[in-house]
Design a protein around this motif. Sequence first.
Motif, PDB file in Angstrom:
ATOM      1  N   TYR A  23      -5.268   4.066  -4.713  1.00 20.52           N
ATOM      2  CA  TYR A  23      -5.003   4.624  -6.040  1.00 20.52           C
ATOM      3  C   TYR A  23      -5.579   6.041  -6.147  1.00 20.52           C
ATOM      4  O   TYR A  23      -4.918   6.965  -6.637  1.00 20.52           O
ATOM      5  N   ALA A  24      -6.815   6.204  -5.709  1.00 14.39           N
ATOM      6  CA  ALA A  24      -7.475   7.503  -5.826  1.00 14.39           C
ATOM      7  C   ALA A  24      -6.865   8.525  -4.884  1.00 14.39           C
ATOM      8  O   ALA A  24      -6.717   9.699  -5.239  1.00 14.39           O
ATOM      9  N   VAL A  25      -6.489   8.102  -3.682  1.00  9.20           N
ATOM     10  CA  VAL A  25      -5.895   9.031  -2.733  1.00  9.20           C
ATOM     11  C   VAL A  25      -4.519   9.481  -3.222  1.00  9.20           C
ATOM     12  O   VAL A  25      -4.127  10.642  -3.021  1.00  9.20           O
ATOM     13  N   ALA A  26      -3.793   8.599  -3.876  1.00  9.24           N
ATOM     14  CA  ALA A  26      -2.508   8.988  -4.459  1.00  9.24           C
ATOM     15  C   ALA A  26      -2.711  10.081  -5.506  1.00  9.24           C
ATOM     16  O   ALA A  26      -1.946  11.053  -5.565  1.00  9.24           O
ATOM     17  N   ARG A  85       0.824  -1.207   0.000  1.00  8.39           N
ATOM     18  CA  ARG A  85       0.000   0.000   0.000  1.00  8.39           C
ATOM     19  C   ARG A  85       0.860   1.259   0.000  1.00  8.39           C
ATOM     20  O   ARG A  85       0.626   2.192  -0.756  1.00  8.39           O
ATOM     21  N   GLU A  86       1.887   1.301   0.880  1.00  9.61           N
ATOM     22  CA  GLU A  86       2.722   2.505   0.924  1.00  9.61           C
ATOM     23  C   GLU A  86       3.493   2.682  -0.376  1.00  9.61           C
ATOM     24  O   GLU A  86       3.735   3.806  -0.817  1.00  9.61           O
ATOM     25  N   GLY A  87       3.852   1.575  -1.019  1.00 10.13           N
ATOM     26  CA  GLY A  87       4.559   1.688  -2.286  1.00 10.13           C
ATOM     27  C   GLY A  87       3.673   2.194  -3.402  1.00 10.13           C
ATOM     28  O   GLY A  87       4.088   3.040  -4.209  1.00 10.13           O
ATOM     29  N   LEU A  88       2.446   1.708  -3.460  1.00 11.74           N
ATOM     30  CA  LEU A  88       1.507   2.160  -4.487  1.00 11.74           C
ATOM     31  C   LEU A  88       1.198   3.643  -4.334  1.00 11.74           C
ATOM     32  O   LEU A  88       0.974   4.349  -5.318  1.00 11.74           O
ATOM     33  N   TYR A  89       1.191   4.116  -3.106  1.00  7.90           N
ATOM     34  CA  TYR A  89       0.966   5.540  -2.846  1.00  7.90           C
ATOM     35  C   TYR A  89       2.220   6.355  -3.171  1.00  7.90           C
ATOM     36  O   TYR A  89       2.171   7.343  -3.918  1.00  7.90           O
ATOM     37  N   ASN A  90       3.348   5.964  -2.621  1.00 11.20           N
ATOM     38  CA  ASN A  90       4.554   6.769  -2.761  1.00 11.20           C
ATOM     39  C   ASN A  90       5.128   6.761  -4.171  1.00 11.20           C
ATOM     40  O   ASN A  90       5.836   7.702  -4.553  1.00 11.20           O
TER      41      ASN A  90
END
Length: 395
Positions: A131-134, A99-104
């Motif tokens: 995905y959307a929050v990123a 999760r942190e990788g998909l965001y960062n």
Amino acid sequence: MIFPERFSNLPAYAFPRLRALLDHLEPGGPVVHMTIGEPKHAFPDWVTDEIVAHSATFNRYPPNEGAPELLEAIAGWVERRYGVPVDADTEVMALNGTREGLYNAAMALCPETKNGEQPLILTPNPFYQVYAVAAISVGAEALFVPATEASGHLPDFSGLSEAQLRRTAVAYVCSPANPQGAVADRAYWEQLIGLAEKYDFKIFADECYSEIYRGEAPTGAIQVARDMGADPERLLIFHSLSKRSNLAGLRSGFVCGGPESIRRIKQLRSYSGAPLPLPLQMAAVKVWQDEEHVIENRRLYAEKFELADEIFSGIEGYQSPNAGFFLWLPVEDGEAATVKLWTETGVRVLPGAYLSRDADGENPGKGFIRAALVAPKTEVAEALVKLRDCLYGQE
């Protein structure tokens, strides 16, 4: 550039929404949780021994990008699984779960503008909420692309307009898909990678369910990209031990991609990352190197999917998933079905609309519920029979 008002309109996360929907209501029987994708199968018993054996390193700061031993183990797994050699030093970075990788990755790699306009980040709909929050976090516009039965439960990015594709900076794809269990085949990846090459955007391939499948192993995006000779910076893949090895709490994941992309993510992580403690990294080394427990895990899920196929045989609209560990079950209204099931049986599922977003007046998850097959086989069988009888009226 992150401003608090960007987050003011975020809907409540799926599980707080579910609690608000159900917790004030009495369950209609013994409670069975089929909501969250938290594996319940046993993880290898030697994992704890490995953590204890390396416990003296708890007093050391762990490397932000991952210990060399872990990066080598991950690179070895990628080559064994996909037949693609990768450089452990420059093309792999350890993550504290995906999760942190998909965001960062979006934070590190999404440009502020694309062809002079606000960038688009493409996400399947239904989708994993990060995905959307990123997209919000980087000032991009999230474009929710339907992943419905009509498109094989995967987003059809080829149907987007020229103007939309020119603005696209990142496309998220989850294969095997959560929640539908659909698998992107070679032709799908070839088409998407071709679009990314033509319109110069990156693909973030969320493949955390890749090792839970029926029949043949899902084709990996990295295999296809290398076969096509695509730009190495075009694609990043994300994996973890959470589902593969029933180790959600170990928080061992990784991102693999082109050297420049990984360099930029590492640079951001130096300031904001939360690296895995070294004893856990050392345990993860052995877990990434072992396949026997993965084969057994896959067998247990296959048994439960066979049960589901038998129990839902003849139910109109039921589709047996190819991979993952969820059932994506058609109902008239997901929230109403969830309440009915809870109050009449005690079986707890998740409304599909909580995993989707209204787009063009439609929410593609509204007519579905998601049921996770993570509990023991006998408990799953009893719950699915209750679900069938309650919602579909068959005995």
